[in-house]
Scaffold this active site. Structure first.
Site, PDB file in Angstrom:
ATOM      1  N   CYS A 134       0.839  -1.199   0.000  1.00  0.00           N
ATOM      2  CA  CYS A 134       0.000   0.000   0.000  1.00  0.00           C
ATOM      3  C   CYS A 134       0.875   1.251   0.000  1.00  0.00           C
ATOM      4  O   CYS A 134       1.483   1.590   1.031  1.00  0.00           O
ATOM      5  CB  CYS A 134      -0.911  -0.008   1.236  1.00  0.00           C
ATOM      6  SG  CYS A 134      -1.897   1.494   1.369  1.00  0.00           S
ATOM      7  N   CYS A 137      -0.444   4.187   2.260  1.00  0.00           N
ATOM      8  CA  CYS A 137      -0.293   3.908   3.700  1.00  0.00           C
ATOM      9  C   CYS A 137       1.165   4.054   4.133  1.00  0.00           C
ATOM     10  O   CYS A 137       1.456   4.643   5.169  1.00  0.00           O
ATOM     11  CB  CYS A 137      -0.714   2.478   4.048  1.00  0.00           C
ATOM     12  SG  CYS A 137      -2.182   1.881   3.241  1.00  0.00           S
ATOM     13  N   ASP A 138       2.084   3.475   3.357  1.00  0.00           N
ATOM     14  CA  ASP A 138       3.464   3.334   3.842  1.00  0.00           C
ATOM     15  C   ASP A 138       4.484   4.215   3.133  1.00  0.00           C
ATOM     16  O   ASP A 138       5.594   4.405   3.642  1.00  0.00           O
ATOM     17  CB  ASP A 138       3.901   1.862   3.705  1.00  0.00           C
ATOM     18  CG  ASP A 138       3.033   0.950   4.564  1.00  0.00           C
ATOM     19  OD1 ASP A 138       2.635   1.393   5.656  1.00  0.00           O
ATOM     20  OD2 ASP A 138       2.755  -0.179   4.139  1.00  0.00           O
TER      21      ASP A 138
END
Ligand code: NAP
Length: 312
Positions: A134, A137-138
Protein backbone atom coordinates in the site's frame (compact mmCIF):
# COMPACT_ATOMS: atom_id res chain seq x y z
CA UNK A 1 -35.24 -15.88 14.50
CA UNK A 2 -32.56 -13.67 13.00
CA UNK A 3 -33.47 -10.48 11.16
CA UNK A 4 -34.65 -10.95 7.56
CA UNK A 5 -33.40 -8.60 4.86
CA UNK A 6 -34.36 -8.56 1.22
CA UNK A 7 -30.76 -7.97 0.16
CA UNK A 8 -27.54 -8.59 2.06
CA UNK A 9 -24.39 -7.24 0.43
CA UNK A 10 -21.02 -8.62 1.45
CA UNK A 11 -18.46 -5.81 1.24
CA UNK A 12 -18.71 -2.02 1.18
CA UNK A 13 -16.28 -1.17 -1.58
CA UNK A 14 -17.30 0.50 -4.84
CA UNK A 15 -19.33 -2.57 -5.96
CA UNK A 16 -21.02 -3.03 -2.59
CA UNK A 17 -21.93 0.65 -2.34
CA UNK A 18 -23.31 0.65 -5.89
CA UNK A 19 -25.46 -2.37 -4.99
CA UNK A 20 -26.53 -0.77 -1.70
CA UNK A 21 -27.66 2.44 -3.35
CA UNK A 22 -29.62 0.66 -6.08
CA UNK A 23 -31.01 -1.96 -3.68
CA UNK A 24 -32.24 0.58 -1.14
CA UNK A 25 -33.61 2.85 -3.86
CA UNK A 26 -35.59 -0.14 -5.22
CA UNK A 27 -37.22 -0.31 -1.75
CA UNK A 28 -35.37 -3.49 -0.79
CA UNK A 29 -34.56 -3.80 2.91
CA UNK A 30 -30.81 -3.68 2.35
CA UNK A 31 -27.89 -4.49 4.64
CA UNK A 32 -24.20 -4.11 3.81
CA UNK A 33 -21.73 -6.09 5.93
CA UNK A 34 -18.14 -4.80 5.97
CA UNK A 35 -15.32 -5.68 8.34
CA UNK A 36 -13.20 -2.60 7.53
CA UNK A 37 -14.11 1.02 6.83
CA UNK A 38 -16.58 1.46 3.93
CA UNK A 39 -14.75 2.18 0.67
CA UNK A 40 -12.67 -0.93 0.04
CA UNK A 41 -9.67 -0.46 -2.21
CA UNK A 42 -10.98 2.94 -3.31
CA UNK A 43 -9.86 4.23 0.10
CA UNK A 44 -6.26 3.82 -1.06
CA UNK A 45 -6.60 5.87 -4.24
CA UNK A 46 -4.52 9.03 -4.12
CA UNK A 47 -6.22 10.75 -7.08
CA UNK A 48 -9.43 9.33 -8.54
CA UNK A 49 -9.32 10.97 -11.95
CA UNK A 50 -11.26 8.64 -14.24
CA UNK A 51 -14.69 8.56 -12.57
CA UNK A 52 -17.27 10.38 -14.72
CA UNK A 53 -18.60 13.64 -13.35
CA UNK A 54 -15.50 14.47 -11.35
CA UNK A 55 -13.39 16.71 -13.62
CA UNK A 56 -11.25 17.61 -10.61
CA UNK A 57 -9.62 14.45 -9.18
CA UNK A 58 -10.68 13.56 -5.62
CA UNK A 59 -8.97 11.30 -3.12
CA UNK A 60 -10.48 7.85 -2.69
CA UNK A 61 -11.54 8.46 0.91
CA UNK A 62 -13.62 11.51 -0.03
CA UNK A 63 -15.26 9.63 -2.90
CA UNK A 64 -15.99 6.55 -0.74
CA UNK A 65 -17.57 8.68 1.96
CA UNK A 66 -19.98 10.26 -0.55
CA UNK A 67 -20.94 6.78 -1.79
CA UNK A 68 -21.54 5.58 1.77
CA UNK A 69 -23.59 8.64 2.69
CA UNK A 70 -25.69 8.36 -0.46
CA UNK A 71 -26.45 4.65 0.12
CA UNK A 72 -27.42 5.35 3.74
CA UNK A 73 -29.57 8.29 2.64
CA UNK A 74 -31.51 5.90 0.41
CA UNK A 75 -32.07 3.62 3.42
CA UNK A 76 -29.27 1.03 3.32
CA UNK A 77 -27.95 -0.18 6.67
CA UNK A 78 -24.26 -0.85 7.23
CA UNK A 79 -23.04 -3.44 9.73
CA UNK A 80 -19.41 -3.56 10.86
CA UNK A 81 -18.72 -7.27 11.04
CA UNK A 82 -16.99 -10.11 9.21
CA UNK A 83 -18.82 -12.83 7.32
CA UNK A 84 -17.71 -16.38 8.12
CA UNK A 85 -20.22 -18.40 6.09
CA UNK A 86 -23.18 -18.17 3.72
CA UNK A 87 -25.59 -21.06 3.24
CA UNK A 88 -29.05 -21.58 1.85
CA UNK A 89 -31.95 -22.98 3.87
CA UNK A 90 -35.17 -23.38 1.87
CA UNK A 91 -35.57 -20.07 0.00
CA UNK A 92 -33.48 -18.05 2.50
CA UNK A 93 -29.75 -17.39 2.74
CA UNK A 94 -28.25 -17.46 6.21
CA UNK A 95 -25.25 -15.15 6.50
CA UNK A 96 -23.09 -16.00 9.51
CA UNK A 97 -21.29 -12.95 10.88
CA UNK A 98 -19.04 -12.14 13.83
CA UNK A 99 -22.30 -11.00 15.49
CA UNK A 100 -25.76 -12.52 15.07
CA UNK A 101 -26.48 -14.26 11.76
CA UNK A 102 -28.78 -12.46 9.35
CA UNK A 103 -31.21 -13.84 6.78
CA UNK A 104 -31.48 -12.65 3.20
CA UNK A 105 -33.73 -13.33 0.26
CA UNK A 106 -30.80 -12.51 -2.05
CA UNK A 107 -27.08 -11.91 -1.56
CA UNK A 108 -24.61 -9.75 -3.49
CA UNK A 109 -20.98 -10.82 -3.04
CA UNK A 110 -18.83 -7.70 -3.34
CA UNK A 111 -15.90 -8.86 -1.23
CA UNK A 112 -13.21 -7.65 -3.63
CA UNK A 113 -9.71 -9.04 -3.82
CA UNK A 114 -6.58 -9.11 -1.69
CA UNK A 115 -2.98 -8.45 -2.73
CA UNK A 116 -1.05 -11.27 -4.30
CA UNK A 117 2.39 -11.81 -2.80
CA UNK A 118 5.61 -12.21 -4.80
CA UNK A 119 6.68 -15.30 -2.94
CA UNK A 120 10.41 -14.46 -2.78
CA UNK A 121 12.79 -14.86 0.14
CA UNK A 122 12.60 -11.90 2.52
CA UNK A 123 9.08 -10.83 1.53
CA UNK A 124 7.35 -12.19 4.63
CA UNK A 125 10.33 -11.49 6.89
CA UNK A 126 10.40 -7.78 6.01
CA UNK A 127 6.63 -7.23 5.71
CA UNK A 128 5.97 -4.01 7.64
CA UNK A 129 9.73 -3.33 7.76
CA UNK A 130 10.12 -2.06 4.21
CA UNK A 131 7.91 -4.51 2.28
CA UNK A 132 4.50 -3.01 1.60
CA UNK A 133 1.38 -3.53 -0.52
CA UNK A 134 0.00 0.00 0.00
CA UNK A 135 1.79 3.11 -1.27
CA UNK A 136 -0.50 5.69 0.32
CA UNK A 137 -0.29 3.91 3.70
CA UNK A 138 3.46 3.33 3.84
CA UNK A 139 5.07 5.60 1.23
CA UNK A 140 5.43 8.58 3.59
CA UNK A 141 7.65 6.48 5.92
CA UNK A 142 10.29 6.34 3.21
CA UNK A 143 10.34 9.98 2.15
CA UNK A 144 13.57 10.90 0.34
CA UNK A 145 14.67 7.23 0.07
CA UNK A 146 15.15 4.80 -2.84
CA UNK A 147 12.11 2.63 -3.38
CA UNK A 148 11.47 -0.41 -5.57
CA UNK A 149 8.04 -1.00 -7.13
CA UNK A 150 7.29 -4.48 -8.51
CA UNK A 151 4.65 -5.15 -11.18
CA UNK A 152 3.54 -3.93 -14.58
CA UNK A 153 -0.22 -3.36 -14.23
CA UNK A 154 -2.31 -0.29 -13.48
CA UNK A 155 -1.74 -0.63 -9.74
CA UNK A 156 2.06 -0.71 -10.04
CA UNK A 157 2.08 2.24 -12.46
CA UNK A 158 -0.38 4.37 -10.44
CA UNK A 159 1.43 3.68 -7.19
CA UNK A 160 4.87 4.31 -8.72
CA UNK A 161 3.62 7.75 -9.80
CA UNK A 162 2.44 8.45 -6.25
CA UNK A 163 5.68 7.20 -4.70
CA UNK A 164 7.80 9.24 -7.12
CA UNK A 165 6.46 12.36 -5.38
CA UNK A 166 8.02 11.14 -2.13
CA UNK A 167 11.06 9.13 -3.16
CA UNK A 168 14.59 10.09 -4.03
CA UNK A 169 14.21 7.53 -6.82
CA UNK A 170 11.77 4.76 -7.75
CA UNK A 171 13.16 1.66 -9.44
CA UNK A 172 10.32 -0.10 -11.20
CA UNK A 173 10.81 -3.79 -11.85
CA UNK A 174 8.64 -5.67 -14.35
CA UNK A 175 9.12 -9.15 -15.74
CA UNK A 176 7.95 -8.36 -19.29
CA UNK A 177 9.38 -5.98 -21.93
CA UNK A 178 6.46 -3.49 -21.63
CA UNK A 179 3.71 -2.61 -19.22
CA UNK A 180 0.36 -4.36 -18.95
CA UNK A 181 -1.15 -1.08 -17.64
CA UNK A 182 -3.41 1.18 -19.69
CA UNK A 183 -1.31 3.04 -22.25
CA UNK A 184 -1.90 6.53 -20.83
CA UNK A 185 -0.90 5.38 -17.34
CA UNK A 186 2.19 3.55 -18.61
CA UNK A 187 3.27 6.58 -20.67
CA UNK A 188 3.23 8.80 -17.59
CA UNK A 189 5.50 6.37 -15.74
CA UNK A 190 7.97 6.19 -18.62
CA UNK A 191 8.08 10.00 -18.81
CA UNK A 192 8.66 10.50 -15.08
CA UNK A 193 12.31 11.43 -14.49
CA UNK A 194 12.20 10.05 -10.94
CA UNK A 195 11.16 6.57 -12.09
CA UNK A 196 13.73 4.23 -13.60
CA UNK A 197 12.10 1.23 -15.28
CA UNK A 198 13.84 -2.15 -15.45
CA UNK A 199 11.93 -4.34 -17.88
CA UNK A 200 12.54 -8.09 -18.20
CA UNK A 201 13.75 -8.09 -14.63
CA UNK A 202 12.54 -9.98 -11.56
CA UNK A 203 13.14 -9.70 -7.83
CA UNK A 204 14.94 -12.78 -6.58
CA UNK A 205 15.32 -11.81 -2.94
CA UNK A 206 14.58 -8.96 -0.53
CA UNK A 207 17.51 -8.33 1.78
CA UNK A 208 18.20 -6.30 4.89
CA UNK A 209 18.95 -6.42 8.57
CA UNK A 210 16.43 -4.66 10.81
CA UNK A 211 14.61 -3.45 7.71
CA UNK A 212 14.95 -3.66 3.93
CA UNK A 213 18.27 -2.40 2.58
CA UNK A 214 18.47 -3.96 -0.90
CA UNK A 215 16.85 -6.25 -3.42
CA UNK A 216 18.51 -8.88 -5.51
CA UNK A 217 17.41 -8.42 -9.13
CA UNK A 218 17.81 -10.74 -12.11
CA UNK A 219 17.92 -9.49 -15.69
CA UNK A 220 15.98 -12.19 -17.57
CA UNK A 221 17.62 -11.34 -20.90
CA UNK A 222 21.25 -11.52 -19.81
CA UNK A 223 20.88 -13.70 -16.69
CA UNK A 224 22.83 -11.10 -14.69
CA UNK A 225 21.98 -11.04 -10.97
CA UNK A 226 22.82 -7.87 -9.06
CA UNK A 227 22.03 -6.08 -5.82
CA UNK A 228 20.03 -2.84 -5.91
CA UNK A 229 20.04 -0.69 -2.77
CA UNK A 230 16.54 0.28 -1.60
CA UNK A 231 14.81 1.11 1.67
CA UNK A 232 11.37 -0.11 0.61
CA UNK A 233 9.78 -2.59 -1.78
CA UNK A 234 6.20 -2.00 -2.89
CA UNK A 235 4.62 -5.10 -4.40
CA UNK A 236 1.74 -4.73 -6.89
CA UNK A 237 1.60 -8.06 -8.72
CA UNK A 238 -2.16 -8.51 -8.95
CA UNK A 239 -4.84 -9.72 -6.64
CA UNK A 240 -6.64 -12.81 -5.38
CA UNK A 241 -10.47 -12.77 -5.19
CA UNK A 242 -11.82 -13.07 -1.66
CA UNK A 243 -14.30 -15.96 -1.60
CA UNK A 244 -13.66 -17.48 1.83
CA UNK A 245 -16.81 -18.65 3.60
CA UNK A 246 -18.91 -18.67 0.43
CA UNK A 247 -20.67 -21.86 -0.71
CA UNK A 248 -18.08 -24.26 -2.14
CA UNK A 249 -20.20 -24.98 -5.21
CA UNK A 250 -20.10 -21.37 -6.48
CA UNK A 251 -18.64 -21.46 -10.02
CA UNK A 252 -15.17 -19.88 -10.37
CA UNK A 253 -12.76 -19.34 -13.24
CA UNK A 254 -9.10 -20.45 -13.23
CA UNK A 255 -8.09 -17.38 -11.17
CA UNK A 256 -10.71 -18.10 -8.48
CA UNK A 257 -12.98 -15.21 -9.57
CA UNK A 258 -16.74 -15.81 -9.35
CA UNK A 259 -18.39 -16.49 -12.69
CA UNK A 260 -21.67 -14.68 -13.35
CA UNK A 261 -24.04 -14.17 -16.23
CA UNK A 262 -24.71 -10.65 -17.53
CA UNK A 263 -27.27 -10.18 -14.73
CA UNK A 264 -24.36 -10.64 -12.26
CA UNK A 265 -26.02 -13.84 -11.04
CA UNK A 266 -23.79 -16.77 -10.10
CA UNK A 267 -24.64 -20.42 -10.71
CA UNK A 268 -26.53 -20.39 -7.37
CA UNK A 269 -29.88 -18.63 -7.90
CA UNK A 270 -30.16 -15.65 -5.57
CA UNK A 271 -26.39 -15.16 -5.14
CA UNK A 272 -25.04 -12.31 -7.26
CA UNK A 273 -21.43 -11.07 -7.55
CA UNK A 274 -20.05 -7.61 -8.34
CA UNK A 275 -16.70 -5.87 -8.64
CA UNK A 276 -13.20 -7.27 -8.25
CA UNK A 277 -14.37 -10.67 -6.90
CA UNK A 278 -16.13 -11.32 -10.21
CA UNK A 279 -14.54 -12.68 -13.39
CA UNK A 280 -14.42 -9.55 -15.55
CA UNK A 281 -12.05 -8.19 -18.21
CA UNK A 282 -11.81 -4.65 -16.76
CA UNK A 283 -11.51 -3.76 -13.08
CA UNK A 284 -12.22 -0.09 -12.44
CA UNK A 285 -14.18 1.91 -9.88
CA UNK A 286 -16.80 2.66 -12.50
CA UNK A 287 -17.20 -1.00 -13.57
CA UNK A 288 -17.44 -2.09 -9.92
CA UNK A 289 -20.20 0.45 -9.22
CA UNK A 290 -21.97 -0.62 -12.42
CA UNK A 291 -21.73 -4.32 -11.48
CA UNK A 292 -23.27 -3.45 -8.11
CA UNK A 293 -26.16 -1.57 -9.70
CA UNK A 294 -26.92 -4.43 -12.11
CA UNK A 295 -26.65 -7.01 -9.31
CA UNK A 296 -29.09 -5.13 -7.05
CA UNK A 297 -31.55 -4.56 -9.88
CA UNK A 298 -31.51 -8.24 -10.88
CA UNK A 299 -31.66 -9.33 -7.21
CA UNK A 300 -34.88 -7.31 -6.90
CA UNK A 301 -36.28 -9.13 -9.95
CA UNK A 302 -35.20 -12.49 -8.46
CA UNK A 303 -37.01 -11.69 -5.20
CA UNK A 304 -40.16 -10.74 -7.10
CA UNK A 305 -39.95 -14.04 -8.99
CA UNK A 306 -39.60 -16.26 -5.90
CA UNK A 307 -42.44 -14.36 -4.24
CA UNK A 308 -44.70 -14.71 -7.29
CA UNK A 309 -44.71 -10.93 -7.90
CA UNK A 310 -42.71 -10.79 -11.13
CA UNK A 311 -43.86 -8.23 -13.70
CA UNK A 312 -44.67 -10.39 -16.71
P1 NAP B 1 -2.79 -6.87 -12.85
O1 NAP B 1 -3.41 -6.04 -13.90
O2 NAP B 1 -3.16 -8.32 -12.75
O3 NAP B 1 -1.22 -6.73 -13.01
C1 NAP B 1 -0.35 -7.46 -12.21
C2 NAP B 1 1.05 -7.26 -12.72
O4 NAP B 1 1.94 -7.99 -11.86
C3 NAP B 1 1.25 -7.79 -14.15
O5 NAP B 1 2.02 -6.89 -14.88
C4 NAP B 1 1.97 -9.12 -13.91
O6 NAP B 1 2.86 -9.45 -14.93
C5 NAP B 1 2.75 -8.86 -12.64
N1 NAP B 1 2.96 -10.08 -11.88
C6 NAP B 1 2.05 -11.01 -11.49
N2 NAP B 1 2.63 -11.97 -10.75
C7 NAP B 1 3.95 -11.68 -10.71
C8 NAP B 1 5.07 -12.29 -10.11
N3 NAP B 1 4.96 -13.41 -9.41
N4 NAP B 1 6.27 -11.71 -10.26
C9 NAP B 1 6.40 -10.55 -10.96
N5 NAP B 1 5.37 -9.90 -11.53
C10 NAP B 1 4.17 -10.46 -11.42
O7 NAP B 1 -3.07 -6.29 -11.37
P2 NAP B 1 -3.27 -4.79 -10.86
O8 NAP B 1 -2.30 -3.87 -11.47
O9 NAP B 1 -3.32 -4.88 -9.38
O10 NAP B 1 -4.70 -4.41 -11.40
C11 NAP B 1 -5.83 -5.22 -11.04
C12 NAP B 1 -7.04 -4.70 -11.78
O11 NAP B 1 -7.41 -3.41 -11.28
C13 NAP B 1 -6.78 -4.52 -13.28
O12 NAP B 1 -7.96 -4.87 -13.97
C14 NAP B 1 -6.50 -3.03 -13.40
O13 NAP B 1 -6.83 -2.50 -14.67
C15 NAP B 1 -7.38 -2.44 -12.30
N6 NAP B 1 -6.82 -1.17 -11.81
C16 NAP B 1 -7.09 -0.04 -12.49
C17 NAP B 1 -6.56 1.17 -12.09
C18 NAP B 1 -6.86 2.42 -12.87
O14 NAP B 1 -7.67 2.37 -13.78
N7 NAP B 1 -6.21 3.54 -12.59
C19 NAP B 1 -5.72 1.23 -10.98
C20 NAP B 1 -5.44 0.03 -10.30
C21 NAP B 1 -5.98 -1.16 -10.74
P3 NAP B 1 2.36 -9.88 -16.39
O15 NAP B 1 1.92 -8.61 -17.05
O16 NAP B 1 3.54 -10.52 -16.97
O17 NAP B 1 1.21 -10.84 -16.16
Amino acid sequence: MTELYDLVILGAGAAGMGAAQYGARANLKTLVIEEMAPGGQALLIDRLENYPGLPEPVDGYTWAETMRAQAVEFGAEIMASSVSAVHKEDERFIVETGDDPVQAKAVVVATGAKHRHLGVTGETEYAGRGVSYCATCDGPFFKGKRMVVVGGGDSACDEAMFLAKLADKVIMVHRKDRFRAQKSVAARVLANPKIEVRFETVVEEIKGEKSVSAVSLKNLKTGEVYSEPASAVFVFVGSIPMTEGLPADLAKDETGSLVTDDRMETNIPGIFAAGDVRATPFRQVITAVSDGAVAAHCAAQYIDEIEGKAYL
